[in-house]
Design an enzyme around this catalytic site. Structure first.
Site, PDB file in Angstrom:
ATOM      1  N   TYR A  96      44.395  30.298  48.376  1.00 32.49           N
ATOM      2  CA  TYR A  96      45.088  31.535  47.991  1.00 32.49           C
ATOM      3  C   TYR A  96      45.638  32.165  49.232  1.00 32.49           C
ATOM      4  O   TYR A  96      44.815  32.491  50.110  1.00 32.49           O
ATOM      5  CB  TYR A  96      44.154  32.505  47.275  1.00 32.49           C
ATOM      6  CG  TYR A  96      44.824  33.809  46.921  1.00 32.49           C
ATOM      7  CD1 TYR A  96      45.899  33.831  46.038  1.00 32.49           C
ATOM      8  CD2 TYR A  96      44.410  34.988  47.476  1.00 32.49           C
ATOM      9  CE1 TYR A  96      46.530  35.012  45.708  1.00 32.49           C
ATOM     10  CE2 TYR A  96      45.034  36.183  47.154  1.00 32.49           C
ATOM     11  CZ  TYR A  96      46.092  36.186  46.254  1.00 32.49           C
ATOM     12  OH  TYR A  96      46.693  37.370  45.950  1.00 32.49           O
ATOM     13  N   ASP A 161      34.071  32.388  49.443  1.00 33.08           N
ATOM     14  CA  ASP A 161      34.669  33.387  48.559  1.00 33.08           C
ATOM     15  C   ASP A 161      34.330  32.980  47.121  1.00 33.08           C
ATOM     16  O   ASP A 161      34.833  31.980  46.617  1.00 33.08           O
ATOM     17  CB  ASP A 161      36.183  33.410  48.781  1.00 33.08           C
ATOM     18  CG  ASP A 161      36.898  34.449  47.934  1.00 33.08           C
ATOM     19  OD1 ASP A 161      36.335  34.886  46.914  1.00 33.08           O
ATOM     20  OD2 ASP A 161      38.029  34.826  48.280  1.00 33.08           O
ATOM     21  N   ILE A 163      34.641  35.052  44.276  1.00 35.77           N
ATOM     22  CA  ILE A 163      35.062  36.153  43.402  1.00 35.77           C
ATOM     23  C   ILE A 163      35.392  35.701  41.981  1.00 35.77           C
ATOM     24  O   ILE A 163      35.564  36.546  41.096  1.00 35.77           O
ATOM     25  CB  ILE A 163      36.255  36.922  43.991  1.00 35.77           C
ATOM     26  CG1 ILE A 163      37.502  36.053  44.066  1.00 35.77           C
ATOM     27  CG2 ILE A 163      35.916  37.478  45.364  1.00 35.77           C
ATOM     28  CD1 ILE A 163      38.744  36.817  44.494  1.00 35.77           C
ATOM     29  N   LYS A 200      38.051  40.085  39.695  1.00 40.11           N
ATOM     30  CA  LYS A 200      38.330  38.968  38.802  1.00 40.11           C
ATOM     31  C   LYS A 200      37.262  38.840  37.718  1.00 40.11           C
ATOM     32  O   LYS A 200      37.581  38.730  36.542  1.00 40.11           O
ATOM     33  CB  LYS A 200      38.415  37.658  39.592  1.00 40.11           C
ATOM     34  CG  LYS A 200      39.252  37.736  40.857  1.00 40.11           C
ATOM     35  CD  LYS A 200      40.670  38.200  40.612  1.00 40.11           C
ATOM     36  CE  LYS A 200      41.452  38.266  41.915  1.00 40.11           C
ATOM     37  NZ  LYS A 200      42.806  38.820  41.720  1.00 40.11           N
TER      38      LYS A 200
END
Length: 413
Positions: A96, A161, A163, A200
């Protein structure tokens, strides 16, 4: 997809807000609270929710919870704690904004690490996203063990990460690095850090709740002092403490969220498949990794961006080209499917169907020299493009052009 559940909880629990008759008695306490540690009940609730989001295979210590203004703020704070000017991190791509069929391999990591050393670049760690954005896939236990072993041997950090932890809607289940780490006591725990957020998993990006969970005492202490630059408001902490502490609600929310994500993913990918558009097989996330390689006029980054501009300007669908995630193979696009209502999904799919249909019609007018050999299992489909000029400053892959309703459909008059 589950705002109705959250709205229902808020209506049933007015005391969670200090701006209601039922909750106003806590107004003064919450309004003047400014401890950088955060409300104790908030940190306990977040730690508990993180455990539930990982099927309670691992527990989290509230005293290691450091809050920040969103996942971006949490990431930047953590980087300030771990690295100095000129230091670098290895990031598998696509990411991302070191793979084999989009899988992380030890060989790719080692090659990237050695290449950095040859260029006199100091590597401070590896950053991964699990579940993956933009792929919508998860890392298995063996890959996580490999990553932990790799950073431990190099004495560098691993930043995970996570999320999208609760967006895993089908098997295999999500495995957190925390779960793997507890079974590897020989690994230096203080090299491992988790980034988390409610943007999210709970669909609350506007609440700006970012979390750093570190096994390193110095990082926790330093990040907490730095959190003064991006605190989560005490009112937000207060409300979320009540929401996340409601075991019955969270259990229902997690089940229903995964169910609705699965249904939407299956419907969306099935509709795309019917018009000859495939997607990477995934089981997580709010998006799909869409394969439009067969629509490229030329198999280059420029060819990909040319197709992307047509989709953005003519089809009016907001997708992200693979090159914005440093994907080395042109023709892949990330498209979000979850944060919109059913009617918006149908509008988006109708536009895509029309786009592909126009491409079929134009195919017969293309000169033979422009044709591209059909790959097995793919449609022999090409699109012709006009010479229209585009404003690159507006239409950059890194520029946000979201509509108020959806990041997928960009309505214009």
């Amino acid at each position: 997809l589950c705002f109705d559940l959250i709205k229902e909880w808020i209506i049933k629990n007015p005391q969670a807000s200090i701006c209601t008759n039922e909750g106003v008695n806590r107004f003064s306490d919450i309004a003047i609270f400014q401890d950088y540690h955060g409300l104790p009940e908030f940190r306990r609730a977040v730690a508990k929710f993180m455990g539930k989001a990982r099927d309670e295979k691992v527990t989290f210590d509230p005293d290691r919870i450091v809050m920040s203004g969103g996942a971006t703020g949490a990431s930047e704070t953590l980087m300030f704690c771990l690295a100095d000017r000129g230091d670098a991190f290895l990031i598998p791509s696509p990411y991302y904004p070191a793979s084999n069929n989009f899988k992380i391999t030890k060989e790719a990591l080692q090659t990237a690490y050695e290449d950095a050393l040859m260029k006199n670049i100091k590597i401070k760690g590896v950053i991964i996203t699990n579940p993956s954005n933009p792929l919508g896939t998860i890392l298995d236990k063996d890959t996580l063990k490999m990553l932990l072993t790799f950073v431990n041997a190099k004495n560098i950090h691993l930043v995970c990460d996570e999320i999208y932890a609760t967006t895993v809607f089908s098997t295999p289940r999500f495995i957190s690095v925390a779960e793997v780490l507890k079974d590897m006591p020989h690994i230096k725990h203080d090299l491992v850090h988790i980034l988390y957020s409610l943007s999210k998993d709970m669909g609350m990006p506007g609440f700006r709740v970012g979390i750093i969970y570190s096994y390193n005492d110095r990082v926790v202490s330093t990040a907490r002092r730095m959190s003064s630059f991006g605190l989560v408001s005490s009112q937000t902490q207060h409300m979320l403490a009540g929401l996340l502490s409601d075991d019955a609600f969270i259990a229902r929310f997690l089940v229903e969220s995964r169910k609705r994500l699965l249904q939407r993913h299956q419907y969306f990918t099935t509709q795309l498949a019917e018009i000859g558009i495939g997607c990477l097989k995934g089981n997580a996330g709010l998006f799909v990794w869409m394969d439009l390689r067969h629509l490229l006029e030329e198999v280059t980054i420029e060819g990909e961006l040319k197709l992307w501009r047509v989709i953005i300007n003519d089809v009016k669908i907001n997708v992200s080209p693979g090159s914005s995630f440093l994907c080395s193979e042109p023709g892949w696009f990330r498209v979000c499917f979850a944060n919109m209502d059913d009617d918006t999904v149908e509008v988006a799919l109708d536009r895509i169907r029309s786009f592909v249909s126009r491409g079929k019609v134009k195919k017969s007018t293309l000169p033979a020299t422009n044709s591209i050999k059909k790959k097995r299992g793919q449609m022999d489909l090409r699109l012709s493009f006009n010479n229209r000029r585009f404003d690159e400053s507006i239409m950059s892959p890194h520029t946000s052009i979201l509509s108020p309703q959806s990041p997928l459909v960009k309505a214009r008059t």
